[in-house]
Write a protein that holds these residues in place. Structure first.
Motif, PDB file in Angstrom:
ATOM      1  N   MET A   1       0.909  -1.190  -0.104  1.00  0.00           N
ATOM      2  CA  MET A   1      -0.231  -0.232  -0.213  1.00  0.00           C
ATOM      3  C   MET A   1       1.313   1.101   0.023  1.00  0.00           C
ATOM      4  O   MET A   1       0.534   2.512   0.791  1.00  0.00           O
ATOM      5  CB  MET A   1      -0.849   0.216   1.348  1.00  0.00           C
ATOM      6  CG  MET A   1      -2.447   0.326   1.151  1.00  0.00           C
ATOM      7  SD  MET A   1      -3.692  -0.205   2.677  1.00  0.00           S
ATOM      8  CE  MET A   1      -4.214  -0.753   1.869  1.00  0.00           C
ATOM      9  N   SER A   2       1.828   1.322  -0.839  1.00  0.00           N
ATOM     10  CA  SER A   2       2.738   2.513  -1.013  1.00  0.00           C
ATOM     11  C   SER A   2       2.344   3.304  -1.776  1.00  0.00           C
ATOM     12  O   SER A   2       3.043   4.700  -1.747  1.00  0.00           O
ATOM     13  CB  SER A   2       4.254   1.965  -1.836  1.00  0.00           C
ATOM     14  OG  SER A   2       3.345   1.553  -3.041  1.00  0.00           O
TER      15      SER A   2
ATOM     16  N   HIS B   1      -3.421  -7.176   1.186  1.00  0.00           N
ATOM     17  CA  HIS B   1      -2.607  -6.062  -0.296  1.00  0.00           C
ATOM     18  C   HIS B   1      -1.352  -6.688  -0.952  1.00  0.00           C
ATOM     19  O   HIS B   1      -1.030  -6.677  -1.449  1.00  0.00           O
ATOM     20  CB  HIS B   1      -3.046  -4.909   0.605  1.00  0.00           C
ATOM     21  CG  HIS B   1      -2.311  -3.820  -0.789  1.00  0.00           C
ATOM     22  ND1 HIS B   1      -3.699  -3.078  -0.910  1.00  0.00           N
ATOM     23  CD2 HIS B   1      -1.659  -3.016  -1.066  1.00  0.00           C
ATOM     24  CE1 HIS B   1      -2.419  -2.446  -2.350  1.00  0.00           C
ATOM     25  NE2 HIS B   1      -1.495  -2.265  -1.937  1.00  0.00           N
ATOM     26  N   GLU B   2      -0.256  -6.553   0.666  1.00  0.00           N
ATOM     27  CA  GLU B   2       1.027  -6.972   0.241  1.00  0.00           C
ATOM     28  C   GLU B   2       0.887  -8.194  -0.085  1.00  0.00           C
ATOM     29  O   GLU B   2       2.377  -8.139  -1.397  1.00  0.00           O
ATOM     30  CB  GLU B   2       2.040  -5.940   1.676  1.00  0.00           C
ATOM     31  CG  GLU B   2       1.969  -4.446   1.712  1.00  0.00           C
ATOM     32  CD  GLU B   2       1.626  -3.824   0.979  1.00  0.00           C
ATOM     33  OE1 GLU B   2       2.805  -4.064   0.262  1.00  0.00           O
ATOM     34  OE2 GLU B   2       1.697  -2.497   1.191  1.00  0.00           O
TER      35      GLU B   2
ATOM     36  N   HIS C   1       0.965  -7.800  -3.444  1.00  0.00           N
ATOM     37  CA  HIS C   1       2.297  -7.341  -4.784  1.00  0.00           C
ATOM     38  C   HIS C   1       2.568  -8.945  -4.924  1.00  0.00           C
ATOM     39  O   HIS C   1       3.356  -8.682  -5.851  1.00  0.00           O
ATOM     40  CB  HIS C   1       2.776  -6.205  -3.811  1.00  0.00           C
ATOM     41  CG  HIS C   1       1.738  -4.526  -4.071  1.00  0.00           C
ATOM     42  ND1 HIS C   1       0.918  -4.220  -5.041  1.00  0.00           N
ATOM     43  CD2 HIS C   1       1.759  -3.755  -3.018  1.00  0.00           C
ATOM     44  CE1 HIS C   1       0.362  -3.013  -5.123  1.00  0.00           C
ATOM     45  NE2 HIS C   1       0.886  -3.088  -3.588  1.00  0.00           N
TER      46      HIS C   1
ATOM     47  N   GLU D   1      -1.993  -1.081  -8.064  1.00  0.00           N
ATOM     48  CA  GLU D   1      -2.517  -0.981  -6.956  1.00  0.00           C
ATOM     49  C   GLU D   1      -4.095  -1.463  -6.746  1.00  0.00           C
ATOM     50  O   GLU D   1      -4.400  -2.153  -5.438  1.00  0.00           O
ATOM     51  CB  GLU D   1      -2.712   0.440  -6.298  1.00  0.00           C
ATOM     52  CG  GLU D   1      -1.900   1.541  -5.807  1.00  0.00           C
ATOM     53  CD  GLU D   1      -0.859   0.155  -4.326  1.00  0.00           C
ATOM     54  OE1 GLU D   1      -1.655   0.398  -3.482  1.00  0.00           O
ATOM     55  OE2 GLU D   1      -0.344   0.112  -4.879  1.00  0.00           O
TER      56      GLU D   1
HETATM   57 ZN   LIG Z   1       0.168  -1.704  -3.150  1.00  0.00          ZN
END
Ligand SMILES: [Zn+2]
Length: 173
Positions: A1-2, A98-99, A102, A129
């Motif tokens: 979630m960057s 979420h991570e 990725h 995202e």
């Molecule tokens: Zn993200």
């Protein structure tokens, strides 16, 4: 979630759902409630040889809740997010899901790929995202387990998610 949106290979919700289903199967998760901490501590390390995760103190994360480096098989989770997920907080559990999205979906991105500015439109299915959010929803709330009699409240209770995640997933069934 960057929060960094990147244009990536297209993936449909149906394709992302398959990844989430496969991971659930690897985890031998018996109940509706997906234990994301067990994924980090046991399931991913035993299936990805050099997988590592760590929790990092808040001040060192520069506003990020989590950071994933897919090609190095590394996930960093902000310490309070990790602690919250351990306690069952739905938002924090979703950050970890979420991570993991990725990690599994975004390996081998071309090195030339650029960070995309917020004002440039990318189709959702090509946005990193969106894909990671979609994965998180499918991992924590598998559509096959959602019934006609479910509503957002029942999903929150059964799957340990936030109200907003439950509402989104109900619309995607
Ligand atoms: Zn993200």
């Amino acid at each position: 979630m960057s929060g960094i949106r990147r244009k990536v290979n297209p993936l449909s919700r149906a394709q992302i759902r398959e990844y989430a289903t496969a991971l659930r199967a690897l985890a031998h998760n018996q109940s509706d409630y997906m234990d994301v901490i067990a994924l980090l501590e046991f399931v991913l390390p035993s299936n990805i040889s050099n997988f590592e995760y760590d929790f990092i103190e808040k001040g060192k994360m520069k506003g990020n809740l989590g950071i994933t480096i897919p090609d190095e098989n590394k996930i960093y989770i902000r310490e309070d997010v990790y602690d919250g997920a351990c306690e069952g907080d739905g938002h924090h559990r979703m950050t970890i899901a979420h991570e993991i999205g990725h990690l599994l979906l975004h390996k081998g991105l071309p090195s030339s790929f650029a960070r995309i500015d917020e004002d440039i439109k990318i189709p959702a299915y090509r946005c990193s995202e969106w894909q990671a959010n979609c994965f998180g929803g499918e991992l924590l709330i598998p559509s096959i387990s959602v019934t006609e009699s479910d509503n957002a409240y029942s999903l929150v209770k059964r799957f340990g998610v936030s109200m907003s995640a439950a509402e989104i997933q109900l619309r995607k069934k």
